[in-house]
Design an enzyme around this catalytic site. Structure first.
Site, PDB file in Angstrom:
ATOM      1  N   ASP A  62       0.934  -1.170  -0.201  1.00 16.33           N
ATOM      2  CA  ASP A  62      -0.302  -0.103   0.658  1.00 16.33           C
ATOM      3  C   ASP A  62       0.955   1.221  -0.103  1.00 16.33           C
ATOM      4  O   ASP A  62       2.331   1.274   0.339  1.00 16.33           O
ATOM      5  CB  ASP A  62      -1.124   0.176   1.179  1.00 16.33           C
ATOM      6  CG  ASP A  62      -0.403  -0.671   2.128  1.00 16.33           C
ATOM      7  OD1 ASP A  62       1.169  -0.059   2.140  1.00 16.33           O
ATOM      8  OD2 ASP A  62      -1.505  -0.968   3.356  1.00 16.33           O
ATOM      9  N   ASN A 121      -7.845  -3.215  13.527  1.00 16.10           N
ATOM     10  CA  ASN A 121      -9.447  -3.729  13.345  1.00 16.10           C
ATOM     11  C   ASN A 121      -9.657  -4.527  12.452  1.00 16.10           C
ATOM     12  O   ASN A 121     -10.274  -4.875  11.891  1.00 16.10           O
ATOM     13  CB  ASN A 121     -10.326  -2.098  12.149  1.00 16.10           C
ATOM     14  CG  ASN A 121      -9.000  -1.683  11.608  1.00 16.10           C
ATOM     15  OD1 ASN A 121      -8.015  -2.454  11.075  1.00 16.10           O
ATOM     16  ND2 ASN A 121      -9.498  -0.592  11.023  1.00 16.10           N
ATOM     17  N   HIS A 123      -6.957  -5.264   9.732  1.00  8.56           N
ATOM     18  CA  HIS A 123      -7.510  -5.128   8.078  1.00  8.56           C
ATOM     19  C   HIS A 123      -6.249  -5.510   7.630  1.00  8.56           C
ATOM     20  O   HIS A 123      -4.393  -6.113   8.515  1.00  8.56           O
ATOM     21  CB  HIS A 123      -7.343  -3.234   8.011  1.00  8.56           C
ATOM     22  CG  HIS A 123      -5.960  -2.581   8.419  1.00  8.56           C
ATOM     23  ND1 HIS A 123      -6.211  -0.852   8.021  1.00  8.56           N
ATOM     24  CD2 HIS A 123      -4.460  -2.850   8.875  1.00  8.56           C
ATOM     25  CE1 HIS A 123      -4.689  -0.803   8.873  1.00  8.56           C
ATOM     26  NE2 HIS A 123      -4.197  -1.776   9.205  1.00  8.56           N
ATOM     27  N   GLU A 128     -10.183  -2.548   4.712  1.00 10.52           N
ATOM     28  CA  GLU A 128     -10.559  -2.223   5.870  1.00 10.52           C
ATOM     29  C   GLU A 128     -11.751  -2.805   6.077  1.00 10.52           C
ATOM     30  O   GLU A 128     -11.807  -2.948   4.868  1.00 10.52           O
ATOM     31  CB  GLU A 128     -10.651  -0.456   5.938  1.00 10.52           C
ATOM     32  CG  GLU A 128      -9.853   0.701   5.956  1.00 10.52           C
ATOM     33  CD  GLU A 128      -9.085   0.950   7.281  1.00 10.52           C
ATOM     34  OE1 GLU A 128      -9.069  -0.411   7.990  1.00 10.52           O
ATOM     35  OE2 GLU A 128      -8.190   1.826   7.234  1.00 10.52           O
TER      36      GLU A 128
HETATM   37  P1  PGA Z   1       2.637  -2.606  12.669  1.00 12.67           P
HETATM   38  O1  PGA Z   1       1.023  -1.859  11.707  1.00 12.67           O
HETATM   39  O2  PGA Z   1       2.714  -2.994  12.007  1.00 12.67           O
HETATM   40  O3  PGA Z   1       2.687  -0.586  12.738  1.00 12.67           O
HETATM   41  O4  PGA Z   1       1.273  -2.431  14.712  1.00 12.67           O
HETATM   42  C1  PGA Z   1       0.647  -2.834  11.143  1.00 12.67           C
HETATM   43  C2  PGA Z   1      -0.979  -2.601  10.429  1.00 12.67           C
HETATM   44  O5  PGA Z   1      -1.461  -1.733  10.636  1.00 12.67           O
HETATM   45  O6  PGA Z   1      -0.971  -3.186   8.684  1.00 12.67           O
END
Ligand code: PGA
Length: 220
Positions: A62, A121, A123, A128
């Site tokens: 992304d 959440n 995702h 999302e």
């Molecule tokens: P993080 O994020 O590795 O900073 O915990 C993971 C994500 O939101 O996909």
């Protein structure tokens, strides 16, 4: 679906680095890579191992849609934490949002290994809650929760971009092998829901339960 709990973050990073190291021995390996705090230890470990990346192609999951961010873009993150330290060919590095060069991974590109983190959440990438399991690579609006989570990387919450281009769940799922990494107790509950609960678009990571070659690594 088993969640493999490792001793600590170092072990999580080196376990996944072993899998990446093996993948790099395949002919013209293709990898999907994440950003975020979770893969930082992995990227450090991979840099230390001084592996040969010369025939590898990578696709980042992304990227924000915002031309004003510089040091917070995922391209910058990947350059700083991995690409500038290894012998990747620049032409083989793809980011979501490079519309001119973004190959549609759903149709024919065989990705050997996809590495993922999981959001609070549920995702994966910026798919999302509510994202279709058939979703393709596309532009999305970020949820309030994700904007809040990501504000730790920005001067203030108002600086966090509200849109991104994300690889869809369909191309992610078409990878030959998928590794999901989660670091920290705050991820445990959502990880268990995603791996052991109902398979539902409300928890996008739950689609991973249907993949036949998928491993999940967790540490407290
Ligand atoms: P993080 O994020 O590795 O900073 O915990 C993971 C994500 O939101 O996909």
């Amino acid at each position: 679906m088993e969640i493999k709990t490792l001793k600590n973050y170092k072990e999580l990073s080196s376990t996944v680095a072993d899998i990446v190291e093996y993948t790099l021995t395949l002919p013209e390996p293709k990898l999907i890579l994440p950003t975020g705090s979770t893969p930082l230890g992995l990227y450090k470990e991979l840099v230390n191992r001084q592996l040969d990346w010369s025939t590898t192609t990578t696709y980042n999951l992304d990227e924000y849609v915002d031309n004003t961010i510089q040091n917070q873009s995922y391209r910058y993150f990947m350059m700083e934490n991995l690409f500038k330290h290894i012998n990747m060919d620049d032409d083989n590095i793809y980011f979501s949002g490079d519309t001119a060069v973004w190959p549609d991974l759903s149709y024919g590109t065989e990705v050997d290994l996809c590495l993922l983190g999981i959001g609070g959440n549920g995702h994966i990438a910026f798919n999302e809650p509510g994202s279709s399991f058939e979703s393709e690579t596309r532009m999305v609006d970020l949820t309030e929760e994700t904007i809040k989570d990501n504000s730790r990387f920005f001067p203030s919450i108002n600086d966090v971009p509200t849109q991104a281009v994300t690889m869809g769940l369909k191309p992610i799922m078409s990878s030959k092998k998928i590794i999901l990494m989660a670091n920290g107790k705050h991820k445990k509950d959502i990880l268990e829901q995603a791996m052991y609960g109902d398979i539902t678009e409300n928890i996008p990571a739950s689609v991973l339960q249907t993949h036949t070659n998928m491993e999940t690594f967790y540490c407290d």
